[in-house]
Enzyme design. Structure first.
Site: not given
Ligand code: NAD
Length: 745
Positions: A346, A451, A472
């Protein structure tokens, strides 16, 4: 000499009238009642004044014109409903026909008035405005790479009613014409010229002289009276599509009908009317054909689908894009630089759309490699655009130069907003939010892309909870048009305002909702997926579930959707809900299915190539995983399943959840629920969205339907208290939440 408010009217020494459309106080020309009145007078004048030899119509704005004023069409629908109640169906239908066919009749008089009309297309011409040009005898466009032409009406539930269906069907072969009308795409001038919809493209400064020269040259087809006439008004006219009842017609019409069904499942009266008008119109002379089109147009305009789609997809969406939900009085933010923390799936997308909008982005992750990987995503997307000719090399370089990948929080010292997108885990989010709050300037808003985690609880990690807000996004970020902004209990107006300014800057549509588990969109989507899971566990053949969803108007079936968002995520969300809210919060059949899929079979969805579907090698279409029968047990036979009921269950479960979000105070404006549901998760666009689905069905009828489903399928279909109250008086959501003005619709 008469003057006009919306047009400049000049006659040169050769007797050629130059009609320049320029609506005062508007950035774009649209066809409204005042414009229709003036155009009517101008067309009469050109036809009747012997000193006028011909006319050129052009615009003084950047574009030629955007189309009919859809507010006017919306009002026509409201008038219809009011007249229907007071004067009956016949009078109401006649009033709509007379009014809605007026512009078509005026345009026809341009075409058949015996004097040459030239359209000088200086910029984008869409819908009714493009239809005006189609009735001109010659179309010359000024070179303009930004200009687009097309008839996009079908996208808001109506179709071209200004002669567009008939002229297009006489200018192109029938298959192409139907595609053009069904898709409603916008085309470049070059493409339009290839399709013979534009006769010439010249440098802008030569456009008006070229139009004049064409009139002066006087070389045009003449009818038996010796007057200029459109090709289709000449004797022996043969259109490029040939006759309907001909071998060519037999090759076209049966497949056209099948394609229409496949694409629409007969949910869109406007699309059906396009087929009808072209089919009927091509068998008639032009004047009669235009009347057929007008009748269908008036007919479609009166449908609930057109009313609902115009309201949600045009009027409400425009209002939301204008920022009507922005807190009053909050100072305008001057966003230049933002921070994104978490450069994963994201975060990388958020960085891309922000940089594409001209914002500088500090992209932070745990280590440099992860941050760089996040930036590489932008490199890929923009390079693909360059390869397709949609962006230049210089634009790519500028975009990439705006993104700084790093691990250093100190770089957040001069940003105007931070979006957090780290793992969906409180233990990870807490220290990250604390570190952001310590690094930013005082008062800078901190947004979480969570989310599921309530924003109010995340805000507590900042010393200033008022600066924490939810932003979001939906995945894939670069494609999805909706952003849900979440106001936690402590969130201040300033943070909401900055979030809205950010969403506007990246050209997405915002809805603002109050905090709750799943906020708005995910609550509805969650129910949709749950219903698909439960149908599967009941033994409904999986293909029937997926097809019933599409027949109901959803873009993808619930099983397919679950594969896209990941099945393990659904299991995680379920476990979190169980931990926080107890056993009752989860459905045992769904738990059984998800545990089987993820923990027993390792099927996580599209991301590991194994979900409810199998994903064979590239180029091969996905197919439903045959192993599903192992968990389902005995499958029902297709004829034991009521498809209509499947369709109802899939829509009702989402609409009912939307109604609950209203009662819970999460959604405060029906327009946000409706627009959010279509843009965010594709809720049957024909319905106008989740709450319009209920309003147009009638609250009482909807509650009846809920009762029927509750009896058969359980308490998840139990109508909430507020809805039951509303049903007693037949109150609508728009009436209740927006006052009397909306009641008529
Ligand atoms: P992801 O696992 O692809 O990415 C998360 C990133 O955060 C990773 O690159 C990780 O290295 C980084 N990270 C973890 N700990 C960290 C820290 N302490 N400091 C800095 N970076 C750190 O996950 P995602 O799918 O991108 O989801 C991210 C957020 O977005 C979540 O809260 C998720 O619920 C939300 N979200 C996801 C979706 C979806 O469809 N995947 C949709 C809407 C919202």
């Amino acid at each position: 000499m008469t003057t006009y408010v919306h047009f400049k009217f000049e006659i040169d020494a050769d007797g050629i009238a130059l009609v320049t459309w320029d609506m005062p106080g508007k950035t774009m020309n649209v066809i409204d009642i005042a414009v229709t009145d003036e155009l009517d007078a101008i067309v009469t004048r050109v036809a009747s004044d012997a000193a006028i030899k011909g006319a050129i119509i052009t615009s003084a704005k950047e574009s030629f014109g955007a189309g009919a004023d859809l507010n006017m069409l919306e009002n026509l629908n409201v008038t219809y409903r009011a007249l229907l109640a007071t004067k009956g169906e016949e009078a109401a239908a006649k009033a709509v026909y007379d009014e809605s066919s007026r512009i078509s009749r005026i345009i026809r008089r341009m075409e058949a008035g015996g004097k040459p009309w030239v359209a000088a297309i200086n910029g984008t011409a869409l819908g009714g405005c493009f239809e005006i040009t189609l009735a001109c005898h010659y179309r010359v466009a000024g070179q303009n790479p930004k200009a687009r032409v097309g008839l996009p009406e079908v996208k808001v539930g109506v179709f071209p009613g200004g002669g567009g269906t008939q002229r297009i069907a006489r200018m192109m072969n029938t298959q192409d014409a139907l595609q053009f009308l069904f898709k409603g795409d916008q085309h470049t001038l070059e493409r339009a010229k290839m399709m013979k919809l534009v006769d010439a493209i010249v440098p802008m400064e030569e456009m008006i002289p070229a139009a004049r020269a064409w009139i002066k040259a006087g070389v045009w087809p003449k009818n038996e009276k010796g007057l200029i006439a459109a090709p289709w008004d000449l004797k022996d006219f043969k259109g490029p599509g040939g006759k309907i009842y001909s071998p060519g017609g037999m090759m076209t019409w049966p497949p056209a009908n099948a394609i229409y069904r496949r694409e629409t499942y007969d949910n869109y009266p406007a699309a059906r009317a396009i087929l009808q008008t072209v089919y009927e119109g091509l068998q008639l002379p032009m004047d009669l054909a235009l009347r057929v089109e007008s009748r269908w147009f008036a007919n479609v305009l009166r449908t609930p689908q057109a009313a609902a789609m115009i309201r949600s997809l045009f009027v409400s969406m425009q209002a939301l894009n204008k920022g009507i939900k922005r807190p009053a009085g909050a100072p305008k933010s001057n966003l230049k630089k933002i921070g994104v923390v978490g450069a994963g799936f994201m975060g990388a997308g958020i960085a891309y759309v922000s940089a594409a909008a001209g914002l500088d982005v500090v992209l932070i992750d745990r280590d440099q490699e992860a941050a760089d990987k996040g930036k590489a995503f932008s490199q890929k997307l923009i390079s693909d655009r360059v390869a397709k000719g949609r962006a230049t090399g210089a634009e790519r370089d500028a975009l990439l130069a705006r993104i700084t990948p790093t691990t250093d929080y100190a770089m957040l010292g001069d940003v105007d907003l931070v979006v957090e997108a780290v793992f969906e885990d409180r233990k990870v989010k807490e220290p990250v939010i604390k570190a952001i709050a310590a690094a930013v300037k005082p008062g800078v808003a901190i947004a979480s892309n969570t989310s599921t985690l309530p924003i109010t609880s995340l805000a507590a990690y900042s010393p200033k909870p008022e600066q924490v807000v939810g932003i979001h996004f939906f995945s894939p970020v670069e494609k999805m048009l909706l952003v849900e902004i979440i106001r936690g209990k402590a969130t201040g107006d300033a943070a909401v305002a900055v979030a809205m300014d950010f969403v506007k800057a990246i050209k997405k549509t915002p809805i603002v909702v109050n905090d709750s588990r799943g906020f708005y969109a995910n609550r509805c989507v969650g129910n949709y997926i749950l219903e698909g899971h439960l149908m599967l566990m009941e033994g409904v053949p999986p293909a029937m579930i997926e097809n019933a969803a599409k027949m109901a108007g959803m873009p993808v079936g619930p099983l397919s959707l679950n594969d896209e968002v990941a099945i393990d995520l659904a299991l995680k969300v379920m476990k979190a809900a169980k931990a926080d809210l107890g056993e009752k919060a989860v459905n045992p059949a769904q738990e059984k299915l998800l545990t089987f899929m993820v923990e027993t079979k390792g099927r996580l969805g599209r991301k590991n190539g194994k979900g409810f579907y199998e994903y064979p090698d590239k180029g091969q279409p996905k197919f439903l995983w045959p192993g599903l029968s192992e968990i389902v047990g005995k499958a029902l036979k297709p004829d034991q399943v009521d498809v209509e009921e499947l369709k109802q269950r899939l829509l009702v479960t989402q609409a009912l959840e939307a109604a609950r979000t209203v009662e819970d105070g999460v959604v405060m404006d029906p327009r946000e629920a409706d627009v959010g549901s279509i843009l965010g998760f594709g809720f049957a666009p024909w319905s106008g969205g989740t709450l319009s689905y209920i309003d147009f069905m009638g609250t009482a009828k909807f509650v009846e339907l809920c009762k029927k489903l509750e009896k058969k399928h359980g308490a998840r279909f139990k109508a909430n208290k507020q809805l039951v109250e509303m049903a007693k008086t037949g109150e609508t959501f728009y009436g209740r939440m927006m006052g009397d003005a909306a009641k008529a619709a």
